[in-house]
Design a protein around this motif. Structure first.
Motif, PDB file in Angstrom:
ATOM      1  N   ASN A   5       0.819  -1.208   0.000  1.00  0.00           N
ATOM      2  CA  ASN A   5       0.000   0.000   0.000  1.00  0.00           C
ATOM      3  C   ASN A   5       0.855   1.261   0.000  1.00  0.00           C
ATOM      4  OD1 ASN A   5      -2.503  -1.274   0.041  1.00  0.00           O
ATOM      5  ND2 ASN A   5      -2.471  -1.468   2.262  1.00  0.00           N
ATOM      6  N   TYR A   7       0.280   5.286   0.620  1.00  0.00           N
ATOM      7  CA  TYR A   7      -0.637   6.330   1.070  1.00  0.00           C
ATOM      8  C   TYR A   7      -0.222   7.646   0.424  1.00  0.00           C
ATOM      9  CZ  TYR A   7      -2.422   3.075   4.497  1.00  0.00           C
ATOM     10  OH  TYR A   7      -3.013   1.991   5.098  1.00  0.00           O
ATOM     11  N   PHE A  31      -1.204  13.154   9.025  1.00  0.00           N
ATOM     12  CA  PHE A  31      -1.266  12.189   7.921  1.00  0.00           C
ATOM     13  C   PHE A  31      -0.160  11.146   8.047  1.00  0.00           C
ATOM     14  CE2 PHE A  31       0.353  10.872   3.768  1.00  0.00           C
ATOM     15  CZ  PHE A  31      -0.752  10.183   3.291  1.00  0.00           C
ATOM     16  N   GLU A  32       1.056  11.585   8.324  1.00  0.00           N
ATOM     17  CA  GLU A  32       2.202  10.664   8.461  1.00  0.00           C
ATOM     18  C   GLU A  32       1.943   9.634   9.560  1.00  0.00           C
ATOM     19  OE1 GLU A  32       5.359  10.433   7.034  1.00  0.00           O
ATOM     20  OE2 GLU A  32       4.932  11.962   5.533  1.00  0.00           O
ATOM     21  N   SER A  35      -1.081   7.250   8.491  1.00  0.00           N
ATOM     22  CA  SER A  35      -0.761   6.332   7.387  1.00  0.00           C
ATOM     23  C   SER A  35       0.185   5.238   7.873  1.00  0.00           C
ATOM     24  CB  SER A  35      -0.168   7.084   6.189  1.00  0.00           C
ATOM     25  OG  SER A  35       1.037   7.721   6.520  1.00  0.00           O
ATOM     26  N   HIS A  38      -1.846   2.522   9.189  1.00  0.00           N
ATOM     27  CA  HIS A  38      -2.765   1.911   8.204  1.00  0.00           C
ATOM     28  C   HIS A  38      -4.227   2.289   8.445  1.00  0.00           C
ATOM     29  CE1 HIS A  38       0.588  -0.587   6.834  1.00  0.00           C
ATOM     30  NE2 HIS A  38       0.848  -0.789   8.112  1.00  0.00           N
ATOM     31  N   PRO A  41      -8.839   5.784   4.715  1.00  0.00           N
ATOM     32  CA  PRO A  41      -8.901   7.194   4.315  1.00  0.00           C
ATOM     33  C   PRO A  41     -10.026   7.997   4.972  1.00  0.00           C
ATOM     34  CG  PRO A  41      -8.426   5.841   2.406  1.00  0.00           C
ATOM     35  CD  PRO A  41      -8.715   4.901   3.537  1.00  0.00           C
ATOM     36  N   MET A  44      -9.168   8.522   8.568  1.00  0.00           N
ATOM     37  CA  MET A  44      -8.032   9.433   8.657  1.00  0.00           C
ATOM     38  C   MET A  44      -8.496  10.886   8.525  1.00  0.00           C
ATOM     39  SD  MET A  44      -4.533   9.403   6.350  1.00  0.00           S
ATOM     40  CE  MET A  44      -4.324   7.639   6.525  1.00  0.00           C
ATOM     41  N   GLU A  68      -5.231   5.730  -0.413  1.00  0.00           N
ATOM     42  CA  GLU A  68      -4.226   4.674  -0.483  1.00  0.00           C
ATOM     43  C   GLU A  68      -4.391   3.908  -1.785  1.00  0.00           C
ATOM     44  OE1 GLU A  68      -4.514   1.263   2.140  1.00  0.00           O
ATOM     45  OE2 GLU A  68      -6.590   1.759   2.577  1.00  0.00           O
TER      46      GLU A  68
END
Length: 194
Positions: A5, A7, A31-32, A35, A38, A41, A44, A68
Motif C-alpha cells: 500500500n 498512502y 497524515f504521516e 498512514s 494503516h 482514508p 483518517m 491509499e
C-alpha cells in the motif's frame, strides 16, 4: 509506502504566512502518523478534521484528497474533503471527474466519519490525477482562469506514458501559458497509474 500500500495526500491550506504553514505542518504530521498505522482514508480525514478544528485555526481550513493505492491489486481508495475534483483518465482519452461532497478539514467538528465518502476504483489501465487550484486557477495569456476544463485539456495535451515527464510538461505548459501573468499560487499535481 507500507508493503503493497502507498498512502498519498494532496492538500491546500486557506491563507498564507506562518500560521498557514503551521496548520499545514500539523496536517502533514497527522497524515504521516495515521498512514503509518494503516488508518482507512475516511477515518483518517475524520480524525485530521477534528484535530485541526480543535486547534482553533482562526478561520483557516485545509482542502485535501487523501487515500491509499494497493500496488498488488491496483485498487485505489480516496476521500475528497473540499478539494478540486479528482480525475480518472480512461485509456480512450476520456476523463471522469469526482467532485468533493465532503467539507474541508478544520471547518466543523464532525461526530462520525460518515460525512467523508470513500471513492474506490480499480485503476487497471486508467490514470488518477489530483491537483491544487494553482492549476485550475492559473491564468491564460488573456488573463482568464483556465478552470477545470482547461486543466483537463492541458493534462491531455501533455499525456505521456512516463507520468513524471507528463507532470513536468504540464507544469511547464501552465507557466508558459501564463506568460507575463506569472503563477499566483502554488502548482501541485500527482498522478497514479498507467
Amino acid at each position: 509506502p507500507h508493503n503493497e500500500n502507498v498512502y498519498f495526500i494532496i492538500a491546500d491550506v486557506a491563507g498564507k504566512g506562518i500560521h498557514a504553514g503551521m496548520v499545514m505542518a500539523k496536517a502533514s504530521t497527522l497524515f504521516e502518523i495515521m498512514s503509518r498505522d494503516h488508518v482507512d482514508p475516511d477515518e483518517m480525514m475524520f480524525h485530521m478534521n477534528n484535530d485541526l478544528f480543535l486547534t482553533k485555526t482562526g478561520g483557516m481550513f485545509v482542502t485535501s484528497i487523501l487515500g491509499e493505492y494497493n500496488i498488488r491489486t491496483d485498487e485505489l481508495r480516496w476521500v475528497n474533503g473540499g478539494h478540486q475534483p479528482a480525475i480518472i483518465r480512461k485509456p480512450s482519452g476520456n476523463y471522469e471527474q469526482f467532485d468533493s461532497n465532503s467539507p474541508p478539514m478544520g471547518v466543523i467538528l464532525q461526530k462520525n466519519k460518515s460525512v467523508y465518502k470513500t471513492h474506490k476504483v480499480n485503476l487497471e489501465n486508467n490514470r488518477f490525477y489530483a491537483f491544487t487550484d494553482g492549476l485550475s486557477e492559473s491564468l491564460n495569456s488573456a488573463g482568464k482562469e483556465i478552470g477545470i476544463e482547461g486543466s483537463l485539456k492541458i493534462i491531455e495535451q501533455n499525456f505521456n506514458k512516463d507520468s513524471s515527464k507528463q507532470l513536468s510538461d504540464i507544469s511547464n505548459t501552465v507557466i508558459n501559458i501564463a506568460g507575463d501573468n506569472k503563477l499566483s499560487d502554488d502548482l501541485t499535481l500527482i498522478s497514479i497509474g498507467n
